[in-house]
Design a protein around this motif. Sequence first.
Motif, PDB file in Angstrom:
ATOM      1  N   UNK A  26       0.847  -1.192   0.000  1.00 26.09           N
ATOM      2  CA  UNK A  26       0.000   0.000   0.000  1.00 26.09           C
ATOM      3  C   UNK A  26       0.885   1.246   0.000  1.00 26.09           C
ATOM      4  N   UNK A  27       0.594   2.167  -0.865  1.00 23.65           N
ATOM      5  CA  UNK A  27       1.380   3.393  -0.962  1.00 23.65           C
ATOM      6  C   UNK A  27       0.613   4.550  -0.333  1.00 23.65           C
ATOM      7  N   UNK A  28       1.145   5.057   0.767  1.00 18.53           N
ATOM      8  CA  UNK A  28       0.542   6.220   1.421  1.00 18.53           C
ATOM      9  C   UNK A  28       0.889   7.483   0.642  1.00 18.53           C
ATOM     10  N   UNK A  29      -0.134   8.302   0.383  1.00 19.85           N
ATOM     11  CA  UNK A  29       0.121   9.580  -0.285  1.00 19.85           C
ATOM     12  C   UNK A  29       0.642  10.625   0.690  1.00 19.85           C
ATOM     13  N   UNK A  58     -11.198   2.463   4.653  1.00 17.37           N
ATOM     14  CA  UNK A  58     -10.885   1.156   4.094  1.00 17.37           C
ATOM     15  C   UNK A  58     -11.272   0.065   5.087  1.00 17.37           C
ATOM     16  N   UNK A  59     -11.318  -1.171   4.593  1.00 14.91           N
ATOM     17  CA  UNK A  59     -11.359  -2.355   5.452  1.00 14.91           C
ATOM     18  C   UNK A  59      -9.938  -2.913   5.499  1.00 14.91           C
ATOM     19  N   UNK A 141       2.975  -8.121  11.807  1.00 15.17           N
ATOM     20  CA  UNK A 141       1.626  -8.558  11.445  1.00 15.17           C
ATOM     21  C   UNK A 141       1.368  -8.172   9.996  1.00 15.17           C
ATOM     22  N   UNK A 142       0.808  -9.084   9.264  1.00 12.91           N
ATOM     23  CA  UNK A 142       0.556  -8.857   7.845  1.00 12.91           C
ATOM     24  C   UNK A 142      -0.905  -8.497   7.623  1.00 12.91           C
ATOM     25  N   UNK A 143      -1.151  -7.589   6.720  1.00 12.83           N
ATOM     26  CA  UNK A 143      -2.524  -7.172   6.461  1.00 12.83           C
ATOM     27  C   UNK A 143      -2.742  -6.819   5.010  1.00 12.83           C
ATOM     28  N   UNK A 144      -4.000  -6.832   4.608  1.00  8.94           N
ATOM     29  CA  UNK A 144      -4.391  -6.439   3.250  1.00  8.94           C
ATOM     30  C   UNK A 144      -5.424  -5.315   3.363  1.00  8.94           C
ATOM     31  N   UNK A 145      -5.203  -4.241   2.623  1.00 13.57           N
ATOM     32  CA  UNK A 145      -6.120  -3.101   2.601  1.00 13.57           C
ATOM     33  C   UNK A 145      -7.124  -3.314   1.478  1.00 13.57           C
TER      34      UNK A 145
END
Length: 289
Positions: A26-29, A58-59, A141-145
């Motif tokens: 995920x790329x934060x702006x 987001x979830x 911890x791994x996550x998906x946005x």
Amino acid sequence: MYPDWPRSREDLVPLPQCDGPKLNPFKFDGNPSIEFLDYLGEGLHAHVFKVRMDNQIYALKLFRFLYDDAWMGPPDYESTADPEDRELMSAFYDYSEPFNCECRAFGRLQEAGHEDLSIQAPGRMEMRSRFLGRDGRVPPIRGIVKEFGHAPEEEDVQPADFRKILHDIPLFQQLGIFYLDVAARQIVSGKFSDLSTAITVPHFVITPELNPQLTPDMREALETETFRLTLDDYRTFDEVVDDWNQRHADQKGAVSVRAFPGGSGTPKLRTRVSRGQSAQDRVFTFIGT
């Protein structure tokens, strides 16, 4: 086994690091921070939160560190396989661990231009501490946005939602994604939302070239297993419809959408016997048009 803590932005690479589709970081702006707004629930593989990042909602799905007998791997096919053999299990981890399964499935949808099919994006050893990083720290911890969508209550799922599920199953399979864990709870804003059990090619079940040591019998067994698992997506769909009708048909009306004409369930497996060979199962699959 697990991604290590990044030391710089260059360490934020697409995952998982194995052949096949991947999901980009995920790329934060702006400010790289996460505001947790609500806890949405949990499942076998993860916890899901409503979050705000870059001023958008987001979830965020944060994955558990499951014990490895929860993966699809050697113990499923070979009773002598030792799940404590880290070298053995690491060869299957990339294709079976739920975080990787979901990353690979979403990655395939992105590369094929079909992101519209899915929401984007006690007494046991504690798994996280088994695989320490280079500094001796437990893995992050791994996550998906994912996009934040609407999940209807089970009783509010409409016949059109079931038709959409049945329409999308062959689309996933044509993209090389199957074993979808079909269920009414899957549907968020009309799309599949949970792909943590999905098999995405290339995968050791469907791609025997990944293991040149397989015997002809092993290859045939995996081919049969591939057909069983793809067929299971349709069989499970009919079971979901049956269950919904039993619970809600009196108040909401029965759903008549079926994968298999004439009722739920799949054609029975038949046995074929070749001269000089033992009986083997034949399996039939469903062809979507």
